[in-house]
Motif scaffolding. Structure first.
Motif, PDB file in Angstrom:
ATOM      1  N   GLY A 265       0.786  -1.237   0.000  1.00  0.00           N
ATOM      2  CA  GLY A 265       0.000   0.000   0.000  1.00  0.00           C
ATOM      3  C   GLY A 265       0.804   1.265   0.000  1.00  0.00           C
ATOM      4  N   THR A 288       5.223  -6.154  -0.413  1.00  0.00           N
ATOM      5  CA  THR A 288       4.424  -6.482  -1.597  1.00  0.00           C
ATOM      6  C   THR A 288       3.945  -5.177  -2.211  1.00  0.00           C
ATOM      7  OG1 THR A 288       2.233  -6.600  -0.572  1.00  0.00           O
ATOM      8  CG2 THR A 288       3.594  -8.587  -0.439  1.00  0.00           C
ATOM      9  N   PRO A 291      -1.720  -2.072  -7.033  1.00  0.00           N
ATOM     10  CA  PRO A 291      -2.856  -1.177  -6.867  1.00  0.00           C
ATOM     11  C   PRO A 291      -4.167  -1.968  -6.719  1.00  0.00           C
ATOM     12  CG  PRO A 291      -2.337  -1.379  -9.189  1.00  0.00           C
ATOM     13  CD  PRO A 291      -1.446  -2.347  -8.457  1.00  0.00           C
ATOM     14  N   THR A 400      -0.526   2.138 -13.998  1.00  0.00           N
ATOM     15  CA  THR A 400      -0.569   2.372 -12.536  1.00  0.00           C
ATOM     16  C   THR A 400      -0.325   3.832 -12.153  1.00  0.00           C
ATOM     17  OG1 THR A 400       1.781   1.962 -12.303  1.00  0.00           O
ATOM     18  CG2 THR A 400       0.326   0.063 -12.002  1.00  0.00           C
ATOM     19  N   CYS A 413       9.832   0.417  -7.191  1.00  0.00           N
ATOM     20  CA  CYS A 413       8.832   1.467  -7.431  1.00  0.00           C
ATOM     21  C   CYS A 413       9.355   2.737  -6.767  1.00  0.00           C
ATOM     22  CB  CYS A 413       7.508   1.018  -6.802  1.00  0.00           C
ATOM     23  SG  CYS A 413       6.228   2.258  -6.833  1.00  0.00           S
ATOM     24  N   GLN A 420      -1.310  11.481  -7.539  1.00  0.00           N
ATOM     25  CA  GLN A 420      -1.856  10.590  -6.516  1.00  0.00           C
ATOM     26  C   GLN A 420      -0.819  10.487  -5.390  1.00  0.00           C
ATOM     27  OE1 GLN A 420      -2.111   5.987  -6.316  1.00  0.00           O
ATOM     28  NE2 GLN A 420      -3.778   6.616  -7.638  1.00  0.00           N
TER      29      GLN A 420
HETATM   30  P1  AMP Z   1      -4.060   1.169  -3.380  1.00  0.00           P
HETATM   31  O1  AMP Z   1      -4.866   1.069  -4.608  1.00  0.00           O
HETATM   32  O2  AMP Z   1      -4.704   1.941  -2.278  1.00  0.00           O
HETATM   33  O3  AMP Z   1      -3.560  -0.164  -2.909  1.00  0.00           O
HETATM   34  O4  AMP Z   1      -2.767   2.015  -3.770  1.00  0.00           O
HETATM   35  C1  AMP Z   1      -1.919   1.583  -4.783  1.00  0.00           C
HETATM   36  C2  AMP Z   1      -0.692   2.447  -4.847  1.00  0.00           C
HETATM   37  O5  AMP Z   1       0.039   2.381  -3.607  1.00  0.00           O
HETATM   38  C3  AMP Z   1       0.293   1.974  -5.877  1.00  0.00           C
HETATM   39  O6  AMP Z   1      -0.064   2.388  -7.174  1.00  0.00           O
HETATM   40  C4  AMP Z   1       1.587   2.602  -5.360  1.00  0.00           C
HETATM   41  O7  AMP Z   1       1.638   3.975  -5.700  1.00  0.00           O
HETATM   42  C5  AMP Z   1       1.434   2.494  -3.860  1.00  0.00           C
HETATM   43  N1  AMP Z   1       2.079   1.279  -3.350  1.00  0.00           N
HETATM   44  C6  AMP Z   1       1.505   0.096  -3.079  1.00  0.00           C
HETATM   45  N2  AMP Z   1       2.410  -0.781  -2.588  1.00  0.00           N
HETATM   46  C7  AMP Z   1       3.598  -0.154  -2.562  1.00  0.00           C
HETATM   47  C8  AMP Z   1       4.938  -0.522  -2.187  1.00  0.00           C
HETATM   48  N3  AMP Z   1       5.227  -1.718  -1.682  1.00  0.00           N
HETATM   49  N4  AMP Z   1       5.915   0.398  -2.339  1.00  0.00           N
HETATM   50  C9  AMP Z   1       5.648   1.632  -2.842  1.00  0.00           C
HETATM   51  N5  AMP Z   1       4.410   2.044  -3.194  1.00  0.00           N
HETATM   52  C10 AMP Z   1       3.393   1.167  -3.068  1.00  0.00           C
END
Ligand code: AMP
Length: 519
Positions: A265, A288, A291, A400, A413, A420
């Motif tokens: 997340g 992990t 999105p 994404t 990442c 966002q």
């Molecule tokens: P959500 O849809 O709320 O799960 O958010 C998704 C977004 O959270 C992704 O597109 C990333 O920008 C960020 N995200 C999720 N996991 C990670 C991670 N392990 N490291 C960095 N950013 C993450």
């Protein structure tokens, strides 16, 4: 693929007395979960027979950490209706917007040990839509913040969830080892991180220990909860574990039973990971990434000291089977993990900021990529793009908006291509907050920027142009109160700063960088 409903039925027969879910609001075992879900499905089916709801129309389920939430989710799935989880922390106006957008006459309110089915006035609802001939059965619709102030509903199918679980139940430990163990649920059900703990637990025959907001707001009571529940699998955002790491007793001496920490997340920093590895030397720390639009997560890696000692940020992992990740470079070229150009015609996207070669926007293809955004065909077509490959095949990929690169098959990442942000693990669009501030009378212009510490976003600051108010403490408070009625509390900027006019860049855009420096 794993059918979680079948798995619940299996454990209801084979381990009926095992606790499936426990929280301050109650506890249910697998048999009770299965029986109550079937009863709930019957109620939904009778509403359909009465003509109150259509075949496959989505049903909103509102509440927090009551066992009835899970019963309603599984009941909806059994009756063939997608559910839409809404957490009690969302303001009424946001809930009303979502209920209206869903367009279904009934919704479920979980409170006081009951899942009440309530009716809405059909005149107040948007067109319900016809989902009857849809071959992809949607399991759930999770609403996320949208850039123009309207939330978007991500439609995740039963197949998506099944494919995710096929992989996830084996991450960290084999599925057999998870059976009978205890999984921490920290995320609210409106956040898809909760899918990771809840359905991985139910598919493995484990117990969900669900942490409510009240307990979570106090570190001592959270520590007590973790001890009493004997948690084995930890699933949370890194921000939440940061809070716990501030407690001196949060270590393997006090919690010897935590086997695996799963994070998703938001960015897992080296500081958090190394503190955790020190405090829990015998536990696995797994990062992990993914999105909501690709069913929670698509990659994983166990973080070890060698990752912490590398120059790069921590990796987000190896891509799961059934999923492929590509990178769209700033020049529009789409490359695979071996830096090969794979697409026949790669369309450029204006909003990608310049990056070094072989970095690009992360595109996801595969068996967990969601169906799209609920009743938003244009937004779906833009985000879930059809890309023609060199070999002539057309592949559907989700954009994404994350920037990443590959190193030895491992995905990293490193930021966003758009506005966002994640604050304390919550996903939000800056545009959503700005659009809602602009609804306040007297506000002429606004720009919301993140305030960072150690590279991580700690809070948001709103710069507001409102010449007719004095810019006092009370004016700032007024804007916050206005926002609290429209947005979840976590989206309300911590600071409101009044400014005569917003600085502009030479090409006439708001100069967000300068404002970030002033935040
Ligand atoms: P959500 O849809 O709320 O799960 O958010 C998704 C977004 O959270 C992704 O597109 C990333 O920008 C960020 N995200 C999720 N996991 C990670 C991670 N392990 N490291 C960095 N950013 C993450």
């Amino acid at each position: 693929m794993i059918d979680v409903v079948d798995r619940i039925e299996y454990f209801a027969e084979n381990a009926p007395d095992r606790v499936a879910f426990t929280s301050v609001d109650g506890q249910i075992n697998y048999r009770q979960l299965w029986e109550a879900s079937k009863d709930f499905a019957k109620k939904i089916e009778s509403l359909r027979l009465e003509g109150k709801i259509d075949v496959k129309s989505p049903i909103a389920v509102y509440g927090h950490k009551e066992p009835q939430m899970i019963i309603s989710f599984i009941g909806c799935a059994l009756a063939g209706h997608p559910y839409c989880p809404l957490d009690r922390s969302m303001p009424d106006s946001r809930i009303e917007d979502i209920l209206r957008a869903i367009g279904t006459r009934v919704w479920v309110k979980c409170e006081n040990g009951e899942g009440k089915i309530l009716e809405l006035d059909p005149a107040q609802l948007d067109e319900p839509g016809d989902f009857s001939d849809d071959s992809n059965d949607v399991m759930y619709i999770i609403f996320t913040s949208g850039s123009t102030g309207k939330p978007k509903g991500v439609e995740v199918t039963k197949q998506n969830l099944g494919n995710f679980l096929e992989w996830m139940t084996g991450v960290g430990t084999p599925i057999e080892e998870k059976e009978g163990e205890v999984f921490l649920n920290q995320a609210p059900y409106s956040f898809d991180l909760s899918v990771m703990d809840t359905y991985t637990a139910l598919a493995s025959g484990a117990t969900i220990a669900s942490l409510d907001k009240g307990t979570m707001s106090n570190a001592a009571s959270t520590m007590e909860f973790l001890k009493v529940q004997n948690v084995n699998y930890w699933i949370s955002t890194p921000s939440f574990v940061d809070m716990m790491l501030a407690e001196k007793d949060f270590n393997s001496g006090k919690y010897p039973d935590i086997k695996v920490f799963f994070f998703c997340g938001e960015r897992l920093t080296k500081t958090t990971a190394s503190k955790l590895i020190k405090a829990f030397p015998h536990s696995k720390v797994i990062n992990t990434y993914g999105p909501t639009e690709s069913t929670v997560a698509i990659s994983s890696v166990e973080i070890k000291n060698e990752h912490i000692n590398e120059d790069d940020e921590l990796p987000v992992g190896l891509i799961k089977p059934g999923t492929k990740v590509f990178l769209q470079r700033e020049d529009g070229i789409i490359i695979d993990e071996f830096n090969q150009n794979i697409a026949e015609e790669s369309r450029g996207r204006e909003d990608v900021t310049p990056q070094k070669i072989d970095m690009g926007e992360i595109l996801i293809e595969g068996n967990t990529v969601a169906k799209g955004y609920f009743k938003m065909p244009e937004k779906t077509a833009v985000a879930f793009d059809l890309i023609k490959l060199k070999n002539g095949e057309v592949h559907r990929m989700y954009h994404t908006g994350d920037l990443g690169y590959f190193k030895e098959g491992m995905l990293y990442c490193i930021g966003r291509t758009d506005l966002q942000v994640k604050v304390h693990g919550y996903r939000m669009e800056i545009g959503d907050i700005e659009a809602n501030i602009l609804l306040k009378e007297n506000v002429e212009a606004v720009c919301v920027v993140p305030k960072r510490k150690d590279g991580k976003i700690r809070s948001l600051v709103a710069f507001v142009v409102a010449p007719s108010v004095s810019g006092s403490f009370d004016d700032a408070k007024d804007i916050k109160l206005h926002l609290k009625e429209l947005l979840p509390e976590y989206m309300v900027p911590k600071k409101i700063k009044f400014i005569d006019k917003l600085p502009m860049t030479s090409n006439g855009k708001v100069d967000r960088k300068t404002l970030e420096g002033m935040a």
